[in-house]
Design an enzyme around this catalytic site. Sequence first.
Site, PDB file in Angstrom:
ATOM      1  N   HIS A   1       0.843  -1.183   0.000  1.00 47.12           N
ATOM      2  CA  HIS A   1       0.000   0.000   0.000  1.00 47.12           C
ATOM      3  C   HIS A   1       0.886   1.243   0.000  1.00 47.12           C
ATOM      4  O   HIS A   1       2.109   1.144   0.153  1.00 47.12           O
ATOM      5  CB  HIS A   1      -0.934   0.009   1.230  1.00 47.12           C
ATOM      6  CG  HIS A   1      -0.206  -0.053   2.529  1.00 47.12           C
ATOM      7  ND1 HIS A   1      -0.184  -1.172   3.338  1.00 47.12           N
ATOM      8  CD2 HIS A   1       0.558   0.859   3.156  1.00 47.12           C
ATOM      9  CE1 HIS A   1       0.554  -0.924   4.403  1.00 47.12           C
ATOM     10  NE2 HIS A   1       1.017   0.302   4.312  1.00 47.12           N
TER      11      HIS A   1
HETATM   12  C1  T46 Z   1       3.174   0.690   6.768  1.00 54.27           C
HETATM   13  C2  T46 Z   1       3.939  -0.556   6.954  1.00 54.27           C
HETATM   14  C3  T46 Z   1       5.424  -0.316   7.008  1.00 54.27           C
HETATM   15  C4  T46 Z   1      -3.617  -0.584  13.785  1.00 54.27           C
HETATM   16  O1  T46 Z   1      -4.677  -0.824  14.378  1.00 54.27           O
HETATM   17  N1  T46 Z   1      -2.850   0.504  14.129  1.00 54.27           N
HETATM   18  C5  T46 Z   1      -1.683   0.798  13.510  1.00 54.27           C
HETATM   19  O2  T46 Z   1      -1.033   1.799  13.865  1.00 54.27           O
HETATM   20  C6  T46 Z   1      -1.240  -0.047  12.435  1.00 54.27           C
HETATM   21  C7  T46 Z   1       0.065   0.262  11.694  1.00 54.27           C
HETATM   22  C8  T46 Z   1      -2.014  -1.120  12.088  1.00 54.27           C
HETATM   23  N2  T46 Z   1      -3.173  -1.392  12.756  1.00 54.27           N
HETATM   24  C9  T46 Z   1      -3.954  -2.575  12.401  1.00 54.27           C
HETATM   25  C10 T46 Z   1      -4.606  -2.522  11.029  1.00 54.27           C
HETATM   26  C11 T46 Z   1      -4.629  -3.975  10.613  1.00 54.27           C
HETATM   27  O3  T46 Z   1      -5.764  -4.592  11.122  1.00 54.27           O
HETATM   28  O4  T46 Z   1      -3.064  -3.689  12.359  1.00 54.27           O
HETATM   29  C12 T46 Z   1      -3.416  -4.574  11.326  1.00 54.27           C
HETATM   30  C13 T46 Z   1      -2.242  -4.836  10.390  1.00 54.27           C
HETATM   31  O5  T46 Z   1      -1.935  -3.626   9.666  1.00 54.27           O
HETATM   32  P1  T46 Z   1      -1.434  -3.645   8.149  1.00 54.27           P
HETATM   33  O6  T46 Z   1      -2.052  -4.759   7.413  1.00 54.27           O
HETATM   34  O7  T46 Z   1      -1.638  -2.268   7.585  1.00 54.27           O
HETATM   35  O8  T46 Z   1       0.132  -3.941   8.368  1.00 54.27           O
HETATM   36  P2  T46 Z   1       1.310  -3.871   7.301  1.00 54.27           P
HETATM   37  O9  T46 Z   1       2.473  -4.544   7.917  1.00 54.27           O
HETATM   38  O10 T46 Z   1       0.865  -4.344   5.964  1.00 54.27           O
HETATM   39  O11 T46 Z   1       1.628  -2.295   7.145  1.00 54.27           O
HETATM   40  C14 T46 Z   1       2.146  -1.558   8.249  1.00 54.27           C
HETATM   41  C15 T46 Z   1       1.437  -0.200   8.365  1.00 54.27           C
HETATM   42  O12 T46 Z   1       0.035  -0.393   8.426  1.00 54.27           O
HETATM   43  C16 T46 Z   1       1.754   0.720   7.216  1.00 54.27           C
HETATM   44  O13 T46 Z   1       1.364   2.035   7.540  1.00 54.27           O
HETATM   45  O14 T46 Z   1       3.633   1.610   6.118  1.00 54.27           O
HETATM   46  O15 T46 Z   1       3.544  -1.340   8.086  1.00 54.27           O
END
Ligand code: T46
Length: 139
Positions: A49
């Site tokens: 993303h």
């Molecule tokens: C990014 C990369 C480097 C939250 O509730 N709060 C938070 O601050 C974050 C970051 C995530 N979440 C929840 C949302 C999803 O249900 O945690 C779950 C996993 O998040 P996500 O699928 O977005 O994780 P990544 O590893 O794909 O991405 C993350 C960050 O979301 C993003 O901003 O730049 O790490």
Amino acid sequence: MEIKTYRFPPHGDDRGQLVALEALEDIPFEIKRVYYIYDTLPDVVRGKHAHRCLEQILICVHGSCKVALEDGQTRQEICLDDPTLGLYISNDTWREMYDFSEGAVLLVLASEHYDEADYIREYTKFLEMVQGKREERHL
Ligand code: T46
């Protein structure tokens, strides 16, 4: 696209190492949120993303992982394998994190609170957005 990295000086002595990071000193923004990613399996790809506004610094504080960054025109990869190495990711940058080593811990310092509306999770939408901004700049 230029990959921007930071080398944080460790305060080492005979007890070990310590890295201290201060907002607007070592980190180019006010830190509003900290999160960390761990227990990630080796064949997993995270991220996929971009963000409309968010800026972040990624530090693999234990183990290693790779990060691919894309601005809509070029794609570059960096290996985070040192706790003194920070990777800056600006808004409007597509990111993917993969090849996590066993026990890797990826620490992220973020410029904004969590906001799902800031995410662009569809690659085609990301390309349309960056292409649109590029065209606006050339008008
Ligand atoms: C990014 C990369 C480097 C939250 O509730 N709060 C938070 O601050 C974050 C970051 C995530 N979440 C929840 C949302 C999803 O249900 O945690 C779950 C996993 O998040 P996500 O699928 O977005 O994780 P990544 O590893 O794909 O991405 C993350 C960050 O979301 C993003 O901003 O730049 O790490």
